[in-house]
Enzyme design. Structure first.
Site, PDB file in Angstrom:
ATOM      1  CB  SER A   8      -3.997  -1.309   6.356  1.00 54.22           C
ATOM      2  OG  SER A   8      -2.943  -0.433   6.641  1.00 54.22           O
ATOM      3  CG  ASP A  44       2.152  -5.935   8.492  1.00 51.22           C
ATOM      4  OD1 ASP A  44       2.837  -5.004   8.020  1.00 51.22           O
ATOM      5  OD2 ASP A  44       0.919  -5.887   8.593  1.00 51.22           O
ATOM      6  CG  HIS A  54       0.576  -3.796   5.552  1.00 53.61           C
ATOM      7  ND1 HIS A  54       0.109  -3.902   6.843  1.00 53.61           N
ATOM      8  CD2 HIS A  54      -0.082  -2.743   5.006  1.00 53.61           C
ATOM      9  CE1 HIS A  54      -0.777  -2.947   7.059  1.00 53.61           C
ATOM     10  NE2 HIS A  54      -0.917  -2.236   5.966  1.00 53.61           N
TER      11      HIS A  54
END
Ligand SMILES: [Ca+2]
Length: 502
Positions: free
Chosen positions: A181, A392, A431
């Protein structure tokens, strides 16, 4: 979020080096005497095995080995206040692994450090120069923005290597970055800007087009904030997801409930349009517009570069804000504090075409990690593993596929970069993990093999489990290959798959 799972706690005993007193080496308690170029060591502590008990989730750390805990504050600018911790295990594997952050960071990541320490690594993490989430700290503090963008991580890395060498008597044999991320964005920034910092880098779901993502999330939030009827309920999202899977599952070559090639999935939510006024297993015209907007791409009119939307298959991760709550909040703060410098700026003031370009321009390559020139990193022998979930819902997978393609184009084609940089897209993964698909793998072990033994990952073993029971294994393949079923045996057994071009 778990970045390292499965066999993650296996320490390679053969490489463990027990620390001995080395001439000139500083004991843990004496490290406060060490001078740093841009900061000071504020605290040292020799922590006994099982003795690390932070106020938050203290029981998570009971199995940690003994280590030397170092806290420091770095100030490369007059306005900097970068907090860093470095942990060096008593039984050290001779290597360093720095770990990354999420969103706007603002805290040191003990869970990620604990993963690295458990494997024998010396490890460090930084709050990136501010405390707490959000971006209000950025207002009137351009140097803190630079710290968050790239400088905190680089300074942490230099200081950590120096302290490790002073404490153990030798420099780390290998240095790694591991982040997902925002940590993936930090990873790419390091590869682009500081090719000497790390021998190997793991970049998970990198928010490398930070401003493009902010613009996309705010664009959808603006639409939904003024149009409740456009929101999708959980039932609506499930309906949409079922329709997407029905349309695109088999077109990747195997009907297995997963969309392994969503870039080539052609699906228009319009097929779910309600007939007449009845609402049953269908979407209204305004809901269909929401879905189309979430999938849509934009183009920065200044740079002509495309900005990705979410992909077919990600629907179960959507929220009633469009993208996730974190994407909305991060996007809003980006425009308030980093683009317009106005804490009162409101989402309804947003103009996608104008402000997408404006955000990238205002960033001046500080948070964005879009530079495709990885040549210095590659020439130095660096290895980069990037991964991203196709499903995601927070950072578009197009961040990864577009960047990989841009690097290949810049450096003379995929064969020129394949020996140093590989991208692995995970079907059905959300994610940094989660989702219906292949979401469990050990990138650290894979990267160690590549960097330390020259064994490049032609495929990466991955699995999906429910309640701890593995239901499916499958290799992840270097993009643009996908895992292709050999035609016989269980489709839940990775042994029956081979990586193949599309
Ligand atoms: Ca499929």
């Amino acid at each position: 979020m778990r970045l390292i799972v499965g066999a993650s706690c296996a320490v390679v005993l053969a490489t463990v080096t027990h620390l001995r007193a080395v001439d000139g080496a500083l004991a843990c308690a004496d490290l406060t005497k060490l001078a740093l170029p841009h900061g000071t060591i504020t605290q040292v502590e020799a922590v006994a095995a099982g003795g690390f008990k932070p106020s938050e989730r203290p029981n998570d750390y009971r199995s940690l080995p003994a280590f030397c805990r170092v806290a420091m504050t770095l100030a490369p600018s007059a306005d900097s206040d970068i907090k860093v911790e470095l942990w060096v295990p008593t039984s050290w594997n001779g290597k360093f692994q720095a770990v990354g952050n999420g969103a706007f960071s603002g805290s040191i990541s003990y869970p990620a450090m604990a993963n690295a320490l458990a494997r024998g690594y010396a490890t460090s993490s930084t709050d990136t120069g501010h405390a707490g989430g959000g971006a209000g700290w950025a207002l009137g503090h351009p140097e803190k923005v630079v710290d968050f963008g790239w400088r905190a991580v680089h300074e942490m890395t230099l200081a950590s290597k120096k302290i490790i060498a002073s404490h153990t008597g030798r420099a780390p044999a290998f240095a790694y970055w591991n982040g997902c991320s925002a940590g993936g964005r930090q990873a790419m920034k390091e590869a682009q800007r500081f090719p000497d910092d790390f021998n190997g880098i793991i970049a998970g779901a990198p928010g490398l087009d930070w401003t493009g993502r902010a613009a996309q999330a705010v664009r959808i939030a603006k639409t939904l904030d003024s149009n409740d009827a456009g929101r999708l309920s959980d039932n609506d999202k499930q309906l949409l997801h079922r329709a997407v899977v029905a349309a695109c599952d088999a077109s990747d070559g195997l009907k297995d409930g997963l969309i392994s090639d969503p870039e080539h999935c052609r699906f228009d939510p319009g097929v779910l349009q309600c007939a007449g006024s009845t609402r049953s297993d269908c979407l209204t015209a305004t809901q269909i517009e929401t879905a189309r907007l979430i999938y849509s791409r934009g183009v920065n009119r200044a740079t002509k570069r495309e900005v990705g939307g979410l992909l077919p298959g990600s629907e179960l991760g959507w929220t009633d804000l469009g993208w996730t709550a974190s994407a909305r909040a991060t996007g809003l703060d980006q425009f308030r504090f980093l683009v317009f410098g106005d804490a009162a700026w409101d989402i309804q003031q947003f103009d996608f075409d104008r402000d997408l370009a404006r955000a990238e321009e205002a960033d001046r390559d500080t948070l964005n990690a879009l530079d495709p020139n990885l040549k210095p990193f590659i020439d130095r022998g660096g290895k980069l593993i990037q991964f991203h979930g196709w499903a995601d819902p927070q950072i578009s997978p197009a961040n990864s596929t577009q960047y990989y393609t841009r690097v290949a184009d810049a450096l003379g084609g995929t064969p020129k970069i394949h020996g140093s940089y590989r991208l692995f897209m995970a079907p059905g993964m959300g994610h940094c993990g989660g989702g219906e698909g292949l979401n469990t793998f050990d990138m650290v072990a894979v990267l160690e093999q590549w960097v330390e033994h020259g064994k490049a990952p032609d495929q990466i073993p991955a699995s999906h489990a429910t309640n701890g029971v593995v239901e499916r294994t499958r290799p992840l393949c270097p993009y643009p290959q996908i895992a292709s079923y050999k035609g016989t045996g269980s489709i839940d057994d990775g042994a029956n798959f081979v990586c193949r071009g599309r």
